[in-house]
Write a protein that holds these residues in place. Sequence first.
Motif, PDB file in Angstrom:
ATOM      1  N   UNK A  68      -3.086 -20.051 -33.854  1.00 15.79           N
ATOM      2  CA  UNK A  68      -1.970 -20.807 -34.449  1.00 15.79           C
ATOM      3  C   UNK A  68      -1.046 -19.906 -35.246  1.00 15.79           C
ATOM      4  N   UNK A  69      -1.511 -18.715 -35.619  1.00 18.55           N
ATOM      5  CA  UNK A  69      -0.600 -17.778 -36.281  1.00 18.55           C
ATOM      6  C   UNK A  69       0.398 -17.173 -35.305  1.00 18.55           C
ATOM      7  N   UNK A  70       0.030 -17.152 -34.044  1.00 17.25           N
ATOM      8  CA  UNK A  70       0.916 -16.612 -33.012  1.00 17.25           C
ATOM      9  C   UNK A  70       1.756 -17.690 -32.350  1.00 17.25           C
ATOM     10  N   UNK A  71       1.303 -18.932 -32.464  1.00 16.89           N
ATOM     11  CA  UNK A  71       2.009 -20.016 -31.782  1.00 16.89           C
ATOM     12  C   UNK A  71       1.942 -21.268 -32.651  1.00 16.89           C
ATOM     13  N   UNK A  72       3.060 -21.968 -32.817  1.00 16.87           N
ATOM     14  CA  UNK A  72       3.082 -23.155 -33.685  1.00 16.87           C
ATOM     15  C   UNK A  72       2.416 -24.363 -33.029  1.00 16.87           C
ATOM     16  N   UNK A  73       1.097 -24.407 -33.116  1.00 16.84           N
ATOM     17  CA  UNK A  73       0.354 -25.525 -32.519  1.00 16.84           C
ATOM     18  C   UNK A  73      -0.252 -26.373 -33.628  1.00 16.84           C
ATOM     19  N   UNK A  74      -0.019 -27.695 -33.524  1.00 16.35           N
ATOM     20  CA  UNK A  74      -0.586 -28.627 -34.502  1.00 16.35           C
ATOM     21  C   UNK A  74      -1.005 -29.891 -33.760  1.00 16.35           C
ATOM     22  N   UNK A  96      -5.390 -27.128 -25.677  1.00 16.36           N
ATOM     23  CA  UNK A  96      -4.935 -27.580 -24.347  1.00 16.36           C
ATOM     24  C   UNK A  96      -4.184 -26.528 -23.541  1.00 16.36           C
ATOM     25  N   UNK A  97      -3.430 -25.657 -24.208  1.00 17.66           N
ATOM     26  CA  UNK A  97      -2.654 -24.671 -23.445  1.00 17.66           C
ATOM     27  C   UNK A  97      -3.532 -23.471 -23.100  1.00 17.66           C
ATOM     28  N   UNK A  98      -3.033 -22.684 -22.138  1.00 12.49           N
ATOM     29  CA  UNK A  98      -3.757 -21.469 -21.740  1.00 12.49           C
ATOM     30  C   UNK A  98      -3.279 -20.283 -22.574  1.00 12.49           C
ATOM     31  N   UNK A  99      -3.872 -19.127 -22.330  1.00 16.51           N
ATOM     32  CA  UNK A  99      -3.616 -17.942 -23.146  1.00 16.51           C
ATOM     33  C   UNK A  99      -2.175 -17.448 -23.025  1.00 16.51           C
ATOM     34  N   UNK A 100      -1.509 -17.780 -21.930  1.00 15.62           N
ATOM     35  CA  UNK A 100      -0.143 -17.268 -21.722  1.00 15.62           C
ATOM     36  C   UNK A 100       0.865 -17.888 -22.683  1.00 15.62           C
ATOM     37  N   UNK A 118      -1.445 -27.966 -12.876  1.00 19.74           N
ATOM     38  CA  UNK A 118      -1.631 -28.895 -13.986  1.00 19.74           C
ATOM     39  C   UNK A 118      -1.556 -28.146 -15.312  1.00 19.74           C
ATOM     40  N   UNK A 119      -2.191 -26.971 -15.363  1.00 18.08           N
ATOM     41  CA  UNK A 119      -2.170 -26.186 -16.590  1.00 18.08           C
ATOM     42  C   UNK A 119      -0.761 -25.673 -16.899  1.00 18.08           C
ATOM     43  N   UNK A 120      -0.005 -25.338 -15.857  1.00 17.95           N
ATOM     44  CA  UNK A 120       1.386 -24.886 -16.053  1.00 17.95           C
ATOM     45  C   UNK A 120       2.215 -26.004 -16.663  1.00 17.95           C
ATOM     46  N   UNK A 121       2.009 -27.236 -16.200  1.00 20.78           N
ATOM     47  CA  UNK A 121       2.748 -28.366 -16.768  1.00 20.78           C
ATOM     48  C   UNK A 121       2.401 -28.533 -18.239  1.00 20.78           C
ATOM     49  N   UNK A 122       1.118 -28.417 -18.563  1.00 18.80           N
ATOM     50  CA  UNK A 122       0.691 -28.523 -19.962  1.00 18.80           C
ATOM     51  C   UNK A 122       1.315 -27.393 -20.783  1.00 18.80           C
ATOM     52  N   UNK A 123       1.299 -26.185 -20.218  1.00 20.63           N
ATOM     53  CA  UNK A 123       1.875 -25.028 -20.933  1.00 20.63           C
ATOM     54  C   UNK A 123       3.361 -25.224 -21.220  1.00 20.63           C
ATOM     55  N   UNK A 124       4.113 -25.667 -20.222  1.00 19.01           N
ATOM     56  CA  UNK A 124       5.555 -25.850 -20.418  1.00 19.01           C
ATOM     57  C   UNK A 124       5.836 -26.939 -21.436  1.00 19.01           C
ATOM     58  N   UNK A 125       4.962 -27.933 -21.507  1.00 19.70           N
ATOM     59  CA  UNK A 125       5.139 -28.977 -22.520  1.00 19.70           C
ATOM     60  C   UNK A 125       5.039 -28.391 -23.924  1.00 19.70           C
ATOM     61  N   UNK A 148      15.634 -27.580 -21.430  1.00 18.91           N
ATOM     62  CA  UNK A 148      15.946 -27.794 -20.009  1.00 18.91           C
ATOM     63  C   UNK A 148      15.182 -26.822 -19.128  1.00 18.91           C
ATOM     64  N   UNK A 149      14.997 -25.584 -19.613  1.00 13.59           N
ATOM     65  CA  UNK A 149      14.247 -24.604 -18.812  1.00 13.59           C
ATOM     66  C   UNK A 149      12.837 -25.087 -18.541  1.00 13.59           C
ATOM     67  N   UNK A 150      12.144 -25.515 -19.586  1.00 14.47           N
ATOM     68  CA  UNK A 150      10.750 -25.935 -19.412  1.00 14.47           C
ATOM     69  C   UNK A 150      10.653 -27.275 -18.690  1.00 14.47           C
ATOM     70  N   UNK A 151      11.678 -28.118 -18.888  1.00 15.29           N
ATOM     71  CA  UNK A 151      11.672 -29.373 -18.135  1.00 15.29           C
ATOM     72  C   UNK A 151      11.844 -29.105 -16.646  1.00 15.29           C
TER      73      UNK A 151
END
Length: 811
Positions: A463-469, A483-487, A551-558, A591-594
Motif C-alpha cells: 500500500x506504500x507503493x499503491x493507493x489501495x484501501x 485483488x490486483x496482481x503484482x503489475x 479476468x485479472x487484467x480487468x480487475x487490474x485496470x479497475x 478512458x484508457x483503463x476503461x
Amino acid sequence: MNTVTVRANMAESESLETITEHERILQEIESTDTACVGPTLRSVYDDQPNAHKKFMEKLDARIRNHDREIEKMCNFHHQGFVDAITELLKVRADAEKLMGQVSDTNRRLQDAGREVTAQTEEVIRCRIQQRNMATTVERLQLCIPVLEMYSKLKEQLELKRYYSALKTMEQLENTYIPRVSQYRFCQIMAEMLPKLREEIKEISMSDLKDFLESIRKHSDKIGETAMRQAQQHRTFNSEVQKQVTLSCAKPMYGRTPLHHNGLSAEAADEEEMDEEVLTAQDLVDFSPVYRCLHIYTVLGDRETFENYYRKQRKKQARLVLQPQSNMHETVEGYRKYFNQIVGFFVVEDHILHATQGLVTRAFTDELWNMALSKIIAVLRTHSSYCEDPDLVLELKNLIVIFADTLQGYGFPVNRLFDLLFEVRDQYNETLLKKWALVFRDIFEQDNYSPIPVENEEEYKAVVSRFPFHDAEIEKQQFPKKLPMSQSVPQIYSQVKEFIYASLKFSESLHRSSTEIDDMLRKSTNLLLTRTLSSCLQNLIKKPHIGLTELVQIIINTTHLEYACKYLEDFITNITNVSPETVHTTRLYGLSTFKDARHAAEGEIYTKLNQKIDEFIQLADYEWGMAESDGRASGYLMDLINFLRSTFQVFTHLPGKVAQTACMSACKHLSTSLMQMLLDTELKQISMGAIEQFNLDVIQCELFASSEPVPGFQGDTLQLAFIDLRQLLDLFMVWDWSTYLADYGQPTSKYLRVNPSTALALLEKVNRGMKDTSKKNNIFTQFRKNDRDKQKLIETVVKQLRSLVNGMSQHS
C-alpha cells in the motif's frame, strides 16, 4: 475636199502642241541644274518622230535671243570699265615711290639699334645666371626636407612602425613632394610610395589572417569558458537576478570581462572568488585587428578591410555551424559544437564594442539570424536520432546554458526556447519508448494472480507503493490476498517515475508553474492513452493470455482507474498548482483503463466462444441412431463443467461483465447447437438422434437455471435456449397441427420456430425415417404406420413450404 481640210486642221493642232511642249522643255532646262537635264532632254526624243529637229530649231532661236541680250548689257557697261583702268595706271607710279622711301628709313633704323642690342643681351645673360643661382639654392632648401622625411620613412619601415610610416608618407605626399614634384628623384619617390603602402597593407593583412586563424583555434576555449561561467551563475539564481537588475542584463559571460577583466565578486561563489576569470583578451591577441583597421583607415581603404573581415568571418561562421556527423552520439559532441558557436559570437561582440564600425549590430544580427536558423535545423535533425532520454535531457541542459550565455550578449534566443519545446516532444517520445519496454517487461513478468501478503509489513509495503484501501480486506486475517496482481503497483510506480523524468526536462525553461503542470499532465496523458494503452491492448490480444489472465487484467485496470485521481494529486503536489486552476488539463487514464477493460471483456467473450467451439467440435452424434442413450453427451457435460468453473473465476469481476459473459456463452452455445442441426452437410436425422439432442439441450437449460452467475432475473438465462427448446418440442411431441394452426399468433406455443428452420429439420427427419423403413421393411406390421406417417410428413412439408414462400413474397 473635206478630208484634206480635216487633215490640215489635225496637222495644225499637232504643231501647236509640239511648240508648247518645246517651250516648256526650254524653260525647264533654263531653271534646272545641269546635272538633272538628262531626263528632260530624253523626253524630246520620246515624242513624235523628227520632233528633235524642231526642238533644235527652237533651241537655236532661244540661244540667239540670249546672245543679243548679253551684247546689249556689255555695250552698256563698257565705258565705266575703261575709266577704271585709266585711274589704276596713274596710282602705280605713286606706290613705287612710297616703297623706296620706306626701305631707306628701315636701313637707317637697323644701323642705329645694333649697338644697343648687343649691350642689352649682355645684361640679360648676367641676370639669368643670377636668377638660376637663387633658384638652385631655393630648390635645394626644398629638397633637403623631402630627403630627410624619406630617410625617416625607411627607418620607420625597418622598425615595423607602420602606422607612423603611413603618417610620414601622408606628409611626404601632401606637403613635401608637391613642392619639388618636378624633379626626377621626387617622381621616383612618389612612384615608390604606393608600393610601400601596398607592402604595408599586405603585411597588416597577413597579421589579420593570423588573427583570424588564432580566434578560430581559440573559439572552442572561449566558448567553453563562457558557458562554464554561465552554468556557475545559474546555480546562484538570486545573485544573477540582482546583477541583471543593477547592470541592465549584463551577460553571464559577457561584456564586463572583455572590458574590465573580471566578474563582480558578489556574483561569484566564495570558493571560487580567487579563481582567475579567463576572458577573450586572455586567450586571443586582438592587436592585429586593431592595427590593421587603423592602417586601412589611414589608407582610405577601410571599406575594403571591413568587407574582407566580414566575409572571412561569415566563412568561419559557416564552418563553425557545420556539425560533425556523429555529434548526436555523445553529449561531448553537442558541447563542443555549442562551445565553438559561443566563442565565435563572444569574439564578435568584443569586436563590435572595441572597434568603431568594423562590425555593426546589423551585421552581428544578420550573422546570428543565419546561425540561429542553422543551429535550429542541426539540433532538430540530430536530436531526432537520439534514442536515449538521458542524452536528450543533457542536450536540453546544454541548450539552456547556450541560450542564457548568448542572451547575455544581447542576442535574441526565443527561437531556441521554442526549439526546446520540440526537443521536449522528442524527449517525451524517447521516454514513451523506454517506458513501453518497462511496461512490457512488467506485463511479461506478472503472474496474473492476486498479490499474497503474509504479514503486516508486506501489506504496508504494497500500500506504500499503491493507493489501495479496502475495509473488508483490511479486516481479514493474515495471510490474505489483495485483488490486483503484482503489475498494478509496479505500473503505478513507473507512471510516477515517468512524471519525475518528464519534470526534469521542464526545469530551467523559464516557464510558470501552471505551464509546467500542463506539460506534465499532457505528457502523462500520452503515457496513459498511447503507451500504456497500447501495451494493454497488445497484452490482451496475445494468444497465451487465457480467461483467468483476462479476468485479472480487468480487475487490474479497475484499480488503476481508481488510482488516477492519486496521480493527479501527485502532479499537483510537485508543481504546487491547484487542480481547480482554470484550463488545468485532466488525466485521461479513466478512458484508457476503461477502453482496456472493454477490450479485455470483448476478448473474454471471444475466447469463451472459441472454447465452446472447441468442445462443439468434439461432438460425435450418431444421427441415425434408433433411440437415445438416456443420458447427455459426454462433450456437453465437459463443456458445462468448464463453464461452471470459468464463471466461478468471474466472481471478482463487475456483475454486468460476468452476466454478459454468461449470456454471451449461452447464446453462442445455443446458436452452435442450432447450426449443428441445420448443417447442410447433414442430410438425415433419426428421431433417436433428436431425442439424444433433446437430452443435451435439457442439460444446457439446467445449467442456465442453476444461476452460474448471480444477478439474472427469473429465467432470463434460459431464454438463450428458447429457440432450440420450441423446435425440439415440436418434433418430440409431433404437434404439427398446433404449430400450423397457431402460426403467426402472438400466443403460439411455437412462436420462436421459423417455418424454414422447421422445414429443413423435417426434411432431414423424413429422409431418416425413409432410410429406417428401408432397413426394417421385413417387419410388415410397421409398414402401414410408416406410410401414414410419411403421408403426414409430406402434407406438413407442403404447408411449411407454402408458409416459407409466403414469407419470401411478403418480404
